[in-house]
Design an enzyme around this catalytic site. Structure first.
Site, PDB file in Angstrom:
ATOM      1  N   ARG A 122       0.826  -1.222   0.000  1.00  0.00           N
ATOM      2  CA  ARG A 122       0.000   0.000   0.000  1.00  0.00           C
ATOM      3  C   ARG A 122       0.855   1.265   0.000  1.00  0.00           C
ATOM      4  O   ARG A 122       0.426   2.310  -0.495  1.00  0.00           O
ATOM      5  CB  ARG A 122      -0.949  -0.018   1.214  1.00  0.00           C
ATOM      6  CG  ARG A 122      -2.040   1.085   1.177  1.00  0.00           C
ATOM      7  CD  ARG A 122      -3.092   0.840   2.238  1.00  0.00           C
ATOM      8  NE  ARG A 122      -4.196   1.790   2.212  1.00  0.00           N
ATOM      9  CZ  ARG A 122      -4.357   2.787   3.087  1.00  0.00           C
ATOM     10  NH1 ARG A 122      -3.495   2.949   4.081  1.00  0.00           N
ATOM     11  NH2 ARG A 122      -5.375   3.612   2.984  1.00  0.00           N
TER      12      ARG A 122
ATOM     13  N   ILE B 197      -7.152   7.570  -0.927  1.00  0.00           N
ATOM     14  CA  ILE B 197      -7.033   6.107  -1.030  1.00  0.00           C
ATOM     15  C   ILE B 197      -7.936   5.570   0.073  1.00  0.00           C
ATOM     16  O   ILE B 197      -7.926   6.060   1.200  1.00  0.00           O
ATOM     17  CB  ILE B 197      -5.565   5.659  -0.851  1.00  0.00           C
ATOM     18  CG1 ILE B 197      -5.421   4.139  -0.988  1.00  0.00           C
ATOM     19  CG2 ILE B 197      -4.968   6.116   0.469  1.00  0.00           C
ATOM     20  CD1 ILE B 197      -3.940   3.670  -1.001  1.00  0.00           C
ATOM     21  N   SER B 198      -8.756   4.566  -0.257  1.00  0.00           N
ATOM     22  CA  SER B 198      -9.739   4.077   0.714  1.00  0.00           C
ATOM     23  C   SER B 198      -9.060   3.443   1.925  1.00  0.00           C
ATOM     24  O   SER B 198      -7.934   2.946   1.844  1.00  0.00           O
ATOM     25  CB  SER B 198     -10.657   3.045   0.062  1.00  0.00           C
ATOM     26  OG  SER B 198     -11.326   3.603  -1.043  1.00  0.00           O
ATOM     27  N   GLN B 199      -9.811   3.419   3.016  1.00  0.00           N
ATOM     28  CA  GLN B 199      -9.369   2.752   4.245  1.00  0.00           C
ATOM     29  C   GLN B 199      -9.234   1.243   3.986  1.00  0.00           C
ATOM     30  O   GLN B 199     -10.123   0.641   3.378  1.00  0.00           O
ATOM     31  CB  GLN B 199     -10.444   3.013   5.298  1.00  0.00           C
ATOM     32  CG  GLN B 199     -10.172   2.436   6.657  1.00  0.00           C
ATOM     33  CD  GLN B 199     -11.404   2.518   7.545  1.00  0.00           C
ATOM     34  OE1 GLN B 199     -12.393   3.166   7.202  1.00  0.00           O
ATOM     35  NE2 GLN B 199     -11.343   1.860   8.679  1.00  0.00           N
TER      36      GLN B 199
END
Ligand code: SAH
Length: 225
Positions: free
Chosen positions: A48, A74-76
């Site tokens: 990530r 950026i998504s969790q």
């Protein structure tokens, strides 16, 4: 001398992105209710920290959304994992993602073995995501477009993942969902959204349920360079 050598990896940042830090994130997701092993393994192997700015790399394995520029995030990781395990329950082969952003969710979907098609409206974000896919040797199909139109040429898809929130589910996208397929999407205005799961059952009927409260950036119309 020994002490100095021990400190060196931290000084160059290796410690912040190490396997141990990633394993800790996976344990946290398990505690937060993610049960699918293929999904957890994908979170473990997808780096990530390569999907965000270097200045934020030390926070890459926190379970939190992070800025990626252009007012987007950026998504969790928990949300990425929850959407991934939800669609895996229908054993899909193909998936359409609307909202490539950093490319992280698409990379996780590719890492669980899906054929991924992803659409992004902001050209600059899409160019960066494509570079990441190339450097990770991930074969992900991308398109610069308003994803509310889906990507009809390759449909229908066994699964559809929408990563930006709209006031209601988009009919055009539902139309591109295969029989037996599952769509997951955040629905609602800013602040109060629900992650909705929609299934097109083998008899052609449609069912819906709510998975969790979530917070996403809005699904917007049109395209930007
Ligand atoms: N899945 C991404 C999340 C990015 S945030 C990730 O893992 O990083 C949501 C993204 O959806 C943003 O990049 C935003 O530009 C994009 N988006 C919003 N509306 C869109 C639309 N109509 N079509 C395509 N992408 C859209």
């Amino acid at each position: 001398m020994t002490a100095r050598l021990r400190l060196q990896p931290e000084a160059v940042g290796i410690g912040m992105t190490s396997q141990r830090v990633r394993d800790r994130l996976v344990e946290r997701l398990r505690e937060a209710g993610i049960v699918d092993e293929a999904t957890l393994n994908a979170i473990r192997v997808v780096p990530r920290h390569l999907f965000i700015d270097e200045a934020l790399a030390s926070r890459a394995y926190e379970d939190t959304a992070l800025p990626i520029g252009h007012g987007q995030t950026i998504s969790q990781p928990w949300v990425v994992a929850r959407m991934t395990e939800a669609i895996l329950q229908v054993a899909p082969k193909t998936v359409l993602e609307v909202g490539t952003g950093s490319g992280y969710q698409a990379a996780v979907l590719a890492a669980v073995g899906l054929e991924v098609f992803t659409v992004e409206r902001i050209g600059d974000l899409l160019r960066q995501a494509r570079k990441r896919f190339r450097s990770l040797a991930m074969n992900i199909r991308t398109k610069h477009d308003d994803g509310r139109a889906g990507w009809p040429e390759h449909g229908p898809y066994d699964a559809i993942v929408v990563t930006a929130a709209a006031p209601a589910l988009v009919d055009v996208l539902i139309d591109q969902l295969a029989v037996g397929g599952r769509l997951v999407a955040p629905v609602g205005g800013p602040g109060a959204q629900s992650l909705v799961q929609l299934d097109r059952l083998p008899d052609g009927s449609i069912t819906q349920s709510v998975l969790a409260p979530v917070t996403f950036v809005p699904l917007l119309s049109g395209m930007l360079d």
